[in-house]
Each structure stands twice: as C-alpha cells, then as structure tokens.
Design a protein around this motif. Structure first.
Motif, short mmCIF file in Angstrom:
data_model
loop_
_atom_site.label_atom_id
_atom_site.label_comp_id
_atom_site.label_asym_id
_atom_site.label_seq_id
_atom_site.Cartn_x
_atom_site.Cartn_y
_atom_site.Cartn_z
N THR A 1 0.90 -1.27 -0.01
CA THR A 1 -0.06 0.18 0.01
C THR A 1 0.94 1.16 -0.08
O THR A 1 1.68 1.31 0.69
CB THR A 1 -1.11 0.15 1.23
OG1 THR A 1 -1.68 -1.11 1.14
CG2 THR A 1 -1.70 1.25 1.25
N HIS B 1 1.09 5.74 -0.22
CA HIS B 1 0.33 6.97 0.30
C HIS B 1 0.24 7.74 -1.01
O HIS B 1 1.54 8.18 -1.50
CB HIS B 1 0.98 7.53 1.38
CG HIS B 1 0.14 9.11 1.58
ND1 HIS B 1 -1.08 9.13 1.94
CD2 HIS B 1 1.03 10.44 1.33
CE1 HIS B 1 -1.36 10.48 2.23
NE2 HIS B 1 -0.42 11.23 1.79
N THR C 1 2.16 11.00 -6.14
CA THR C 1 2.63 10.93 -4.85
C THR C 1 3.20 12.22 -4.38
O THR C 1 3.57 13.22 -5.03
CB THR C 1 3.95 9.66 -4.53
OG1 THR C 1 4.92 10.24 -5.31
CG2 THR C 1 3.05 8.32 -5.19
N SER D 1 2.33 14.88 2.53
CA SER D 1 0.93 15.35 3.01
C SER D 1 0.89 16.93 2.91
O SER D 1 1.63 17.65 3.33
CB SER D 1 0.73 14.95 4.23
OG SER D 1 -0.62 15.13 4.90
N ASP E 1 -5.65 8.82 -1.21
CA ASP E 1 -4.94 8.84 -0.02
C ASP E 1 -4.15 7.35 0.02
O ASP E 1 -2.84 7.42 0.41
CB ASP E 1 -6.01 8.75 1.31
CG ASP E 1 -5.19 9.16 2.66
OD1 ASP E 1 -4.33 9.79 2.71
OD2 ASP E 1 -5.72 8.58 3.49
N ALA E 2 -4.96 6.40 0.22
CA ALA E 2 -4.10 4.94 0.22
C ALA E 2 -4.38 4.22 -1.14
O ALA E 2 -5.60 4.07 -1.38
CB ALA E 2 -4.51 4.37 1.30
#
Length: 311
Positions: free
Chosen positions: A137, A139, A153, A156, A178-179
């Motif tokens: 997984t 981010h 990517t 944040s 997000d994921a």
C-alpha cells in the motif's frame, strides 16, 4: 506483503464438493501453480511439488486403476504429504479408495468438480494468481488519464487530492485517494485499487470528504487500473536545477517492478492538473514511438551541422 488462500475459500469460490479431509479446510495455498502428478504415478517422486494444489483427471485416475493394488496404494499415499494443501478430482470421477483413506488420515481435503481438467485448471490458476499476487500500500492518488494509470505521490498537504479533483472535473477518472493498494499480477505489471472503505472518496481540506461517483457520475471513477507512470509532487526549491528538457529518466522500485517517475515542483501559479495531464499525454506519445526530446535533439544537431557548414 503476500496473501494466502485457504482450501475453504477455494471450495466456496468454485462450489466444490468435499469428499473427505474436512479437518484440513484451513490448509493454505501459497503458490498459484497447479500440478497434475503424472510422472509420480509411475513412481518418480524426486521433484514432486507437494506444496501445489494436486489435480487428478481421467488420465491420472485411469492410470492408477491399472496399477497393482500394492503399487497403487504406495503411490497414492505418497501424494498425500505434509505440505499438500488439497487434491482435486475433475470430471466428477470416483475417488480411488486408497487415495481416500490416505488423505483422510493425513487431514488433506479431497475436492471434486464436474468441470473438465483444462477448464477447471484455467479458472483456479487465474483466481490464485490474482489472490496470491504480491501486494503493498502506498500513500498517494491514482488517476486514469487518457487510459494511462498515473500514481501521484508527495508529502501530505502538497495538493495531491486537489489536483485529482481538478483532473476529474476535466473528464478523467479517479481510482484511489490517500491510500493506493498495489498488487503485482505479473512481471512489470502493477494494478492499483482503493481500499473498500474509501473507494470513490476524495478528501479535500476545508471541504471534507466527497463522493466522486455521487457528484460526477459513474464515469468519473474506476475500481482498478494498471499503473504506468508515477508523478512526485514536491515543494519548489529556488536553488535546485530541475530537468527542463526531459532527458533524465527517473525510475522508482515498487514491489518487483520499476516505474518511470517524473518530479514536478509545486509553487503558486502552476496548474498541476494541466501539467500532469500533459505528462500523461506525452507518456502515451512515447509509447507510440514519438519522443519530443529526441526529435528536438535531432533537429538541434542538424541545425548545428548546417551552421558549421556555413562557417
């Protein structure tokens, strides 16, 4: 991260009959390959891949029925080893009594299907390859842009979700925000999807969570997509020299695959959605055989040669 499939899941997926070995339904299948123990029936067990699902069709059961009783019992017992997850009988054939007793003692499930060996083997192999594919997984945000799966990517708050929203408004499709769940289905092939809990959702700071399919329609989302290009967003650094021609090719490793990656600096005034859209179109052009950088350098070289000739 790799997943495992239990024999019980296989039974439920393909509606298989459990002949014996009910205590072994939690045994795990760890490889997607099946095996038809043909040469083992003749007594050669040196390279017997006991960790695979063992499939017996007409050829194997007919050959076994022609063996002497003692020989048949010995060889069928050898099929039932500690690592053997299960044994599947195709064509709805009768299970040899020696195999039934040996599997029942070892707690190895014997399953039966009415399907032909080739058809059943193909279905099970496809299912296991998908379920047992290596997974991880990441981010980020995954968007389908003109048929190119683009993984965005960055740190944040850099603007990934807002960029994805703008891309959706421009007619492209969201896969995950997000994921991003990644699985490698084959060599150099990564498939991305969203976790069930956040599928079709986007988190926009100051607005909250929005449902893209509800707002923009079913055509604005996809459940999964092959990833072809990664784009990393980073804050603009004044003293850093960024690639202006596209000569440098950066790649990032994901599971056992290497993805091409572009680094795009972020600062006020830059329309990231348009830049990423153009990057996806340019990537498609390269795959179709046209490279703007090579075309430019070729023309530049010709221009320099002409200039030297004039001198």
């Amino acid at each position: 991260m790799t997943t495992k499939v239990t024999v019980k899941e296989l039974v439920q997926q393909f509606d298989l009959e459990i002949v014996c070995g009910f205590t072994g339904l939690e045994r795990e299948l760890v490889v997607s390959d099946l095996y038809r123990p043909a040469i083992e029936m003749s007594g050669f067990f040196t390279y017997y891949p006991s960790e695979r699902l063992q499939m017996l069709g007409r050829t194997e059961t007919t050959y076994a029925s022609q063996l002497e009783p003692e020989v048949r019992q010995e060889r069928l017992e050898k099929l039932c080893q500690e690592r053997t997850p299960c044994i599947c009988i195709t064509h709805g054939l009768k299970v040899p009594s020696e195999l039934f007793k040996a599997a029942d003692r070892a707690g190895i499930p014997i399953l039966r299907t009415s399907l032909a060996s080739t058809k059943f083997g193909s279905k099970v192999t496809n299912y296991l390859e998908k379920r047992l594919a290596p997974r991880t997984t990441m981010h980020g945000v995954l968007v389908d842009i003109y048929g190119v799966g683009v993984l965005i990517t960055g740190t944040s708050g850099i603007g990934k979700s807002e960029t994805a929203l703008e891309l959706v408004k421009r007619g492209h499709r969201l896969i995950a925000d997000d994921a991003v769940e990644l699985r490698q289905t084959e060599e150099e092939t990564l498939i991305g999807s969203a976790p069930e809990l956040i599928r079709h959702l986007l988190e926009i700071r100051g607005v909250g969570i929005i449902n893209v399919m509800t707002l923009f329609g079913a055509g604005a989302v996809r459940d999964h997509k092959k990833i072809s290009l990664a784009i990393r967003l980073e804050s603009w650094e004044e003293n850093r020299a960024y690639d202006r021609l596209g000569l440098d090719e950066e790649r990032i490793p994901v599971i056992d695959t290497s993805l091409p990656q572009l680094t795009i600096p972020v600062r006020p005034g830059r329309n990231l959605a348009v830049i990423i859209e153009v990057a996806a179109m340019n990537f498609r052009l390269k795959r179709m055989g046209f490279d703007a950088v090579q075309d430019f350098t070729s023309k530049l070289g010709e221009a320099l040669d002409d200039h030297e000739d004039w001198d």
